[in-house]
Design an enzyme around this catalytic site. Sequence first.
Site, PDB file in Angstrom:
ATOM      1  N   PRO A  84       0.877  -1.145   0.011  1.00  0.00           N
ATOM      2  CA  PRO A  84      -0.130   0.183   0.004  1.00  0.00           C
ATOM      3  C   PRO A  84       0.834   1.427   0.157  1.00  0.00           C
ATOM      4  CG  PRO A  84      -0.556  -1.426   1.950  1.00  0.00           C
ATOM      5  CD  PRO A  84       0.570  -2.049   1.290  1.00  0.00           C
ATOM      6  N   CYS A  85       0.151   2.360  -0.266  1.00  0.00           N
ATOM      7  CA  CYS A  85       1.137   3.705  -0.151  1.00  0.00           C
ATOM      8  C   CYS A  85       1.717   3.868   0.949  1.00  0.00           C
ATOM      9  CB  CYS A  85       0.065   4.693  -0.573  1.00  0.00           C
ATOM     10  SG  CYS A  85      -0.977   5.260   0.768  1.00  0.00           S
ATOM     11  N   LEU A  86       2.596   4.702   0.882  1.00  0.00           N
ATOM     12  CA  LEU A  86       3.423   5.073   2.230  1.00  0.00           C
ATOM     13  C   LEU A  86       2.947   5.572   3.255  1.00  0.00           C
ATOM     14  CD1 LEU A  86       6.822   6.210   0.294  1.00  0.00           C
ATOM     15  CD2 LEU A  86       6.543   3.809   1.259  1.00  0.00           C
TER      16      LEU A  86
END
Length: 261
Positions: A168-170
């Site tokens: 997933p995104c940071l």
Amino acid sequence: MSVPAALHAALIAPPTLTIALSGGIDSLTLSAAAAEVRGRHAVTLCHAVSPAVPAAATARAQQFARDRDLTLRTIDAGEFADASYRANPVNRCYFCKNNLYGSLSKLGDHVAAGTNLDDLSDFRPGLMAAEEHGVLHPFVAAQMTKDDVRALARKLGLGDLAELPAAPCLASRIETGLRVEPADLAVIDAVEERLRKALGNVTLRCRRMQAGWLIELDAAVHDAMTQSQQGEVLALAKDLIPAHGKIGLRAYKRGSAFVHG
């Protein structure tokens, strides 16, 4: 035919099609399938460049497009100008996707995302934003799970990409309620890249928590390590962590930075 009939039908139906390409396995596979079904000149890939997107994901998306001679647009979705996103509430993902899909909808094409059936069982506020912007979910329409997507990736010749761990995104590494700061995201990306080079393509997370920084490793990898080896992992990360920041190590726990109300 490599592409299942139900997915073929979902991909051929829109008169125009833009794929939201994150650089993860789902959107990469969807892009490859769309190119096979529609032809490489009848699909556009769009990748959002952001402090919350790992540099490796951006590089992967660019290399993928080059290798297949596909049209790739890069955009700034603008989420870092959104105070609601930066505040990192429980539904942060909604504000992120609302900015992304709002930007993509301005391109004029029908937009598709790599959502699969397994995603529907998780708490994903971004799906509400997708619905509001009329985003298509071809894998859901074709009743495909994550395992189905990986199997299709192998059939389509994506090679090692088919085994990419979920990433997933940071911003998902920052504990709910802590403001999303580009500097913290840069630390997270740098730590994960360094550890991945040392440990291989395993599930790992660098998390920014209220109590400090936390490294999480795939449970099997973590549990097989000696104390000395665990110390070496912490040492690799330590000089990338801001001065005086506390740092810990434990087995990976999905969504551990997400505080549920």
